[in-house]
Design a protein around this motif. Structure first.
Motif: not given
Length: 616
Positions: A409-430
């Protein structure tokens, strides 16, 4: 009057130094502060005149209780406050969102043949550190000039010695090849001393030494050596001319300037090394602390990281806790540090320069905000969104033949990247390569947590076409968010050919939105399309990076599972030390045995396992 004001009894709080924590609903820590006198500090929050800070009334309206921790000294309170802020990350404390530290150049003079390394963490390990440098480009330019003047080695000696001949850098005159005995240890040391003097800003000392050696070489009719020394002198002088001299007298200083406007405050940090301005960094913060407390908090958070700490820090105002800060900074640096609020002379002019930089940065940031708002408004209009997409999120899935599936998940706040809000997900059920099921799992986890925490995006962009958009719409309907979150899918351009297959063209990026059959095509090169593509590319980059990391871990784990004495923690240490299985296989037995915490018998067993029993 708030509920807290009605029930609080300030007399029960101690007058000793310490730390106070303000708690809100559900015991969330809203603010952590320190004080020489806890009772006097807390009284200021409830005084009739008010605290004087714009956000304090909003903070106090949310505070439900206050807890204090008494310490023996103000310095202990400072250290404890830092620890609690890192633990709780309170909303109303200063937050340096960009936690990336600048690059520095490291040189360990204790090595047999010292080499230059670029690092981000400055450690107290006995090595010399120079910088900081504003970018990788600045470091590369600096190193390129240094290697032309002082050809130090580029790679570990052990790696180069395994080669049959010196590397290409030796052929072009940017390495002296100590690994193959092409330079004596004494001559190499003279190169190292020249590098140290040059990086320390003592160019005159270096040039004087080189001029003397050039004259001696000319007198002895060693004209090629004299010409080489002449070229080195010219290279140094050309490099020095590009440097901007900031003040007389030299010395290493960090200079801080503040500019407040509206409800925000811009902090500019100038790096002065040996009297030269080598870089600048700026931070924007909400103006929720008075300037004394905000500046003190900034110094604690910035210098708590692995950064270079100079001998002197120039600030625009006197700090009430300057003595405690100096003691703490001195312990981190290993030598004395002074915090100075100059009133006249060159140092005051440096502070004024920092203040002007803060004001200019705030003005430039305002221009970028205006431009971003216009782009976001254009995206809202073109995609028929219900609201301006101030918080945009993009999701991507990455796997190879169904293995090591991850989401990003990449996040942009007010049109600018917000790396501190990026998240990674390791798939659990698939299991397997089911992108739709993987996307559904990631979205449910993200949006479910967002509902609990009250933090939802204004707009979600999916990397894909109608299929991925259908999965997103189904998840929003399931969670009851279809009226609260706008969505779109972005599909990569297609390659088109005419009937004869001769003329090949590439179509524009296509954007799909719910309820519309045909895709929306934004003009190629438009700011709106560029921003959406940038968001999509960030999500893709983040997913690929995490996927490669998991693959690397799995590869080294599978390669080492059967080796006696190699458990989980040692596998992690090997991956961290060598970086990959390929590099581990390239290492010789002595390099493996030299790794910290590696017993010799285990190193021999590992080497035999990786290379075959007959090659040990």
């Amino acid at each position: 009057m708030s509920i807290l004001e009605q029930n609080i009894d300030l007399k029960r709080y101690p007058t000793a130094p310490g730390v106070y924590l303000m708690f809100g609903e559900q015991e969330a820590v809203l603010y952590v502060g320190k004080a020489k006198n806890l009772r006097a500090r807390l009284r200021s929050y409830f005084s009739a005149a008010g605290d004087g800070r714009g956000q304090i009334p909003f903070l106090m309206a949310k505070v439900r209780r206050i807890e204090t921790i008494v310490t023996d000294t103000e310095k202990e309170a400072l250290i404890l406050e830092n620890t609690l802020i890192k633990k709780h990350r309170p909303r109303y404390n200063i937050n340096l969102r960009d936690d990336k530290t600048y690059l520095s150049i490291r040189l360990d003079p204790r090595d047999e043949f010292p080499m230059l390394q670029t690092v981000r963490k400055v450690r107290r390990d006995g090595a010399l550190y120079f910088g900081p440098y504003a970018s990788g480009t600045a470091v590369r330019e600096t190193l390129k000039e240094i290697y032309r003047i002082f050809p130090l080695r580029h790679y570990p000696v052990e790696v180069c010695r395994r080669r049959g001949r010196p590397c290409l850098f030796y052929q072009i005159g940017q390495c002296s090849a100590p690994c193959h005995g092409r330079i004596s240890r004494e001559d190499y040391r003279s190169l190292v001393q020249g590098v140290i003097a040059l990086l320390s800003g003592r160019e005159r000392e270096v040039v004087g030494d080189l001029r003397e050696r050039m004259a001696n070489a000319a007198q002895q009719m060693r004209y090629e050596e004299a010409a080489r020394l002449r070229d080195q002198i010219r290279a140094i002088e050309t490099t020095v001319e590009r440097q901007k001299v900031a003040g007389e007298g030299g010395g290493d200083q960090d200079v801080i300037g503040l500019h407040h406007e509206g409800g925000e405050i811009e902090i500019a940090l100038l790096f002065i090394r040996e009297g030269k301005l080598i870089g600048r960094r700026t931070y924007l913060q909400p103006w929720c602390l008075d300037e004394d407390e905000l500046l003190s908090s900034f110094l604690r958070e910035y210098y708590a990281r692995d950064v270079l700490i100079p001998g002197q820090i120039l600030v625009p105002l006197e700090l009430s806790d300057a003595e405690a800060l100096e003691e703490w900074l001195g312990e981190r640096r290993g030598r004395r540090v002074r915090i100075v609020a100059p009133r006249r002379g060159d140092k005051l002019r440096l502070v004024e320069l920092a203040v002007r930089n803060a004001a200019e940065s705030f003005r430039e940031r305002g221009k970028r905000r205006t431009a971003s708002r216009e782009v976001l408004a254009d995206i809202q209009e073109r995609l028929h969104l219900r609201q301006v997409p101030q918080r945009m999120e993009c999701f991507d899935i990455s796997n190879v033949q169904g293995t090591h599936g991850v989401g990003s998940m990449a996040v942009f706040l007010d049109g600018e990247p917000a790396p501190q809000a990026y998240r990674r997900f390791r798939l659990r059920t698939v299991e397997g390569a089911d992108d739709y099921a993987s996307l559904r799992e990631v979205l449910l986890r993200r949006l479910g947590r967002g509902l609990q925490e009250g933090e939802l995006p204004d707009f979600i962009l999916i990397d894909g076409g109608r299929g991925q958009l259908g999965v997103l719409s189904a998840v929003l309907n399931e969670l009851g968010l279809e009226e609260r979150v706008d969505v779109a899918g972005i599909a990569k351009s297609r390659v088109l050919a005419n009937l004869r297959g001769k003329v090949v063209e590439r179509s524009e990026e296509r954007l799909f939105v719910p309820g519309r059959k045909n895709p929306i095509i934004l003009r190629g090169g438009s700011p709106a399309l560029f921003l959406l593509e940038r968001l999509r590319d960030e999500a893709h980059r983040f997913a690929i990076g995490y996927h490669r990391k998991l693959r690397g871990r799995a590869a080294i784990r599978s390669a080492l599972e059967e080796v006696p004495g190699i458990g989980r923690e040692r596998r992690k240490a090997l991956l961290k030390h060598f970086g990959s299985v390929r590099k581990l296989r390239q290492a010789d037995l002595e390099e493996i045995a030299a790794m910290p915490g590696m017993p010799r018998p285990v190193a021999e067993a590992l080497y035999a396992h990786l290379h075959g029993d007959g090659e040990n």
